[in-house]
Design a protein around this motif. Structure first.
Motif, mmCIF file in Angstrom:
data_model
loop_
_atom_site.group_PDB
_atom_site.id
_atom_site.type_symbol
_atom_site.label_atom_id
_atom_site.label_comp_id
_atom_site.label_asym_id
_atom_site.label_seq_id
_atom_site.Cartn_x
_atom_site.Cartn_y
_atom_site.Cartn_z
ATOM 1 N N LEU A 94 0.865 -1.179 0.000
ATOM 2 C CA LEU A 94 0.000 0.000 0.000
ATOM 3 C C LEU A 94 0.902 1.229 0.000
ATOM 4 O O LEU A 94 1.765 1.383 0.872
ATOM 5 C CB LEU A 94 -0.894 0.022 1.236
ATOM 6 C CG LEU A 94 -1.740 1.282 1.408
ATOM 7 C CD1 LEU A 94 -2.860 1.322 0.371
ATOM 8 C CD2 LEU A 94 -2.328 1.352 2.818
ATOM 9 N N THR A 95 0.707 2.086 -0.971
ATOM 10 C CA THR A 95 1.456 3.339 -1.025
ATOM 11 C C THR A 95 0.480 4.502 -1.124
ATOM 12 O O THR A 95 -0.609 4.366 -1.680
ATOM 13 C CB THR A 95 2.418 3.385 -2.228
ATOM 14 O OG1 THR A 95 1.658 3.237 -3.439
ATOM 15 C CG2 THR A 95 3.463 2.292 -2.133
ATOM 16 N N VAL A 96 0.891 5.622 -0.559
ATOM 17 C CA VAL A 96 0.145 6.867 -0.705
ATOM 18 C C VAL A 96 0.908 7.706 -1.716
ATOM 19 O O VAL A 96 2.028 8.147 -1.456
ATOM 20 C CB VAL A 96 0.020 7.608 0.641
ATOM 21 C CG1 VAL A 96 -0.681 8.948 0.453
ATOM 22 C CG2 VAL A 96 -0.740 6.748 1.643
ATOM 23 N N THR A 97 0.317 7.897 -2.894
ATOM 24 C CA THR A 97 1.034 8.592 -3.957
ATOM 25 C C THR A 97 1.008 10.099 -3.769
ATOM 26 O O THR A 97 1.968 10.790 -4.111
ATOM 27 C CB THR A 97 0.439 8.252 -5.335
ATOM 28 O OG1 THR A 97 -0.946 8.644 -5.372
ATOM 29 C CG2 THR A 97 0.559 6.768 -5.608
ATOM 30 N N ARG A 98 -0.082 10.634 -3.278
ATOM 31 C CA ARG A 98 -0.219 12.054 -2.981
ATOM 32 C C ARG A 98 -1.197 12.189 -1.838
ATOM 33 O O ARG A 98 -2.108 11.377 -1.692
ATOM 34 C CB ARG A 98 -0.740 12.843 -4.193
ATOM 35 C CG ARG A 98 0.322 13.252 -5.178
ATOM 36 C CD ARG A 98 -0.295 13.872 -6.397
ATOM 37 N NE ARG A 98 -1.194 12.959 -7.082
ATOM 38 C CZ ARG A 98 -0.790 12.020 -7.920
ATOM 39 N NH1 ARG A 98 0.483 11.871 -8.179
ATOM 40 N NH2 ARG A 98 -1.662 11.221 -8.502
ATOM 41 N N ALA A 99 -1.025 13.230 -1.044
ATOM 42 C CA ALA A 99 -1.951 13.442 0.075
ATOM 43 C C ALA A 99 -2.067 14.921 0.396
ATOM 44 O O ALA A 99 -1.089 15.669 0.308
ATOM 45 C CB ALA A 99 -1.493 12.675 1.314
ATOM 46 N N HIS A 100 -3.259 15.312 0.764
ATOM 47 C CA HIS A 100 -3.551 16.664 1.224
ATOM 48 C C HIS A 100 -2.861 16.873 2.572
ATOM 49 O O HIS A 100 -2.612 15.927 3.317
ATOM 50 C CB HIS A 100 -5.069 16.794 1.376
ATOM 51 C CG HIS A 100 -5.590 18.182 1.501
ATOM 52 N ND1 HIS A 100 -5.489 18.906 2.660
ATOM 53 C CD2 HIS A 100 -6.229 18.981 0.607
ATOM 54 C CE1 HIS A 100 -6.063 20.084 2.485
ATOM 55 N NE2 HIS A 100 -6.517 20.170 1.251
ATOM 56 N N SER A 101 -2.541 18.128 2.902
ATOM 57 C CA SER A 101 -1.941 18.400 4.207
ATOM 58 C C SER A 101 -2.849 17.982 5.349
ATOM 59 O O SER A 101 -2.381 17.665 6.445
ATOM 60 C CB SER A 101 -1.602 19.889 4.336
ATOM 61 O OG SER A 101 -2.770 20.684 4.255
ATOM 62 N N ALA A 102 -4.173 17.946 5.084
ATOM 63 C CA ALA A 102 -5.125 17.507 6.103
ATOM 64 C C ALA A 102 -4.946 16.030 6.442
ATOM 65 O O ALA A 102 -5.422 15.569 7.480
ATOM 66 C CB ALA A 102 -6.564 17.759 5.635
ATOM 67 N N VAL A 103 -4.270 15.290 5.569
ATOM 68 C CA VAL A 103 -3.949 13.884 5.834
ATOM 69 C C VAL A 103 -2.528 13.760 6.387
ATOM 70 O O VAL A 103 -2.277 13.019 7.339
ATOM 71 C CB VAL A 103 -4.086 13.033 4.557
ATOM 72 C CG1 VAL A 103 -3.675 11.584 4.820
ATOM 73 C CG2 VAL A 103 -5.503 13.100 4.018
ATOM 74 N N LEU A 104 -1.602 14.497 5.799
ATOM 75 C CA LEU A 104 -0.194 14.382 6.198
ATOM 76 C C LEU A 104 0.019 14.789 7.653
ATOM 77 O O LEU A 104 0.769 14.131 8.385
ATOM 78 C CB LEU A 104 0.678 15.238 5.283
ATOM 79 C CG LEU A 104 0.708 14.839 3.806
ATOM 80 C CD1 LEU A 104 1.542 15.829 3.010
ATOM 81 C CD2 LEU A 104 1.236 13.423 3.635
ATOM 82 N N ARG A 105 -0.639 15.870 8.070
ATOM 83 C CA ARG A 105 -0.428 16.353 9.442
ATOM 84 C C ARG A 105 -0.831 15.323 10.489
ATOM 85 O O ARG A 105 -0.039 14.997 11.384
ATOM 86 C CB ARG A 105 -1.168 17.676 9.648
ATOM 87 C CG ARG A 105 -0.457 18.882 9.026
ATOM 88 C CD ARG A 105 -1.044 20.185 9.538
ATOM 89 N NE ARG A 105 -2.434 20.339 9.166
ATOM 90 C CZ ARG A 105 -2.850 21.007 8.098
ATOM 91 N NH1 ARG A 105 -1.969 21.570 7.292
ATOM 92 N NH2 ARG A 105 -4.140 21.121 7.828
ATOM 93 N N PRO A 106 -2.063 14.771 10.446
ATOM 94 C CA PRO A 106 -2.404 13.781 11.476
ATOM 95 C C PRO A 106 -1.601 12.494 11.370
ATOM 96 O O PRO A 106 -1.320 11.856 12.389
ATOM 97 C CB PRO A 106 -3.903 13.534 11.251
ATOM 98 C CG PRO A 106 -4.207 14.021 9.889
ATOM 99 C CD PRO A 106 -3.239 15.131 9.622
ATOM 100 N N LEU A 107 -1.201 12.104 10.159
ATOM 101 C CA LEU A 107 -0.361 10.915 10.025
ATOM 102 C C LEU A 107 0.989 11.136 10.699
ATOM 103 O O LEU A 107 1.509 10.255 11.386
ATOM 104 C CB LEU A 107 -0.162 10.568 8.548
ATOM 105 C CG LEU A 107 -1.164 9.630 7.891
ATOM 106 C CD1 LEU A 107 -0.853 9.478 6.411
ATOM 107 C CD2 LEU A 107 -1.203 8.269 8.571
ATOM 108 N N GLU A 108 1.562 12.318 10.503
ATOM 109 C CA GLU A 108 2.851 12.615 11.122
ATOM 110 C C GLU A 108 2.744 12.706 12.638
ATOM 111 O O GLU A 108 3.620 12.230 13.372
ATOM 112 C CB GLU A 108 3.392 13.933 10.567
ATOM 113 C CG GLU A 108 3.939 13.833 9.156
ATOM 114 C CD GLU A 108 4.491 15.154 8.659
ATOM 115 O OE1 GLU A 108 5.604 15.162 8.111
ATOM 116 O OE2 GLU A 108 3.792 16.180 8.815
#
Length: 275
Positions: A94-108
């Motif tokens: 499973l790869t995330v090819t692109r993500a909105h900052s609304a996804v990147l922030r909580p993942l980080e």
């Protein structure tokens, strides 16, 4: 629902999976590509989980494009981490090819090492700070000129930012949320700016409601809510021909793009590459 040629060359069809979520699923290069638009909360995360389960049953490689996800709650983060773990355990990927900052922030913030790994997959090397500032300044100036020469009440400038692998808004006029959030990252042919970036040619849409660019896409709903009826997008290039970004102007209501406005915007694009 809309069928079109997707960025991977396959036909994609957007479906309304739930009240707040739309999905488009395609196969390309031996993998399943799942594009997601909307909000990943408790109810919509369950819907996406079922889609991922079906892909995993076939032991396919799965690529998630989350550039249109404008909210990701704890349920969304848990879903992405669980899907990553299950794919690894079952020998898939499973790869995330692109993500909105609304996804990147909580993942980080909440995803630990696995969240950081998914975030890393969705990013490439950023521009050097001085080059980022230079390009951002150029695009902001080009937007100011475009608004003045066309008389448009709305517009935005998007930088081709390798840190997110897509166009990203760096200047705007006349827009509020959720427009700015939805179009934070663009890397598809379902927007005028996306087509302009892909084809390296200006795009003039006289009526967004009836345009094949937007028909049946999540973007159309956002444009309607922002009172956008017509849009023109012009690519801005460097001297050597590389794409720097895209400048777009917007009008409420349908609009015939007459030769004068077309030539003015095309001239702006040519002049920008001389700077």
């Amino acid at each position: 629902m809309r069928s079109a040629t997707g960025e991977w060359g396959e036909a994609v069809e957007w479906s309304r999976a739930s009240d707040g979520l739309r999905l488009a699923v395609a196969r390309a290069d031996g993998r399943v590509v799942i594009r997601v638009a909307g909000e990943l909360d408790v109810s919509s995360a369950t819907v996406l989980a079922r889609t991922l389960d079906r892909a995993r049953e076939e032991r396919d490689q799965v690529a998630l494009d989350l550039s249109r996800v404008t909210f990701c709650g704890a349920a969304g983060v848990d879903l992405l981490l669980d899907a990553h773990h299950q794919a690894a355990a079952e020998g898939g990927g499973l790869t995330v090819t692109r993500a909105h900052s609304a996804v990147l922030r909580p993942l980080e913030m909440c995803g630990g090492a696995d969240g950081a790994r998914l975030v890393h997959d969705a990013r490439t090397a950023p521009l050097a700070p001085h080059e980022y500032r230079r390009r951002r300044s150029l695009l902001a100036e080009a937007l100011s000129v475009a608004l003045r020469i066309t008389g448009a009440p709305m517009g935005n400038a998007q930088l081709l930012d390798p840190a997110v692998g897509a166009l990203r808004i760096v200047a705007h006029h006349g827009f509020q949320q959720p427009f700015l959030s939805f179009f934070e990252t663009v890397d598809d042919r379902e927007t005028a700016c996306g087509v302009a970036a892909r084809d390296h040619e200006p795009v003039f849409v006289a009526d967004v409601v009836n345009s094949p660019v937007f028909l049946g896409t999540p973007a159309l709903d956002v444009l309607r809510d922002a009172d956008v009826g017509a849009v023109a997008s012009v690519p801005i290039h460097a001297r050597a021909g590389a794409l720097i970004g895209v400048v777009s102007v917007h009008f409420p209501g349908a609009l015939a793009w007459r030769d004068g406005r077309r030539r003015a915007l095309e001239g702006l694009a040519r002049a920008s590459c001389l700077i």
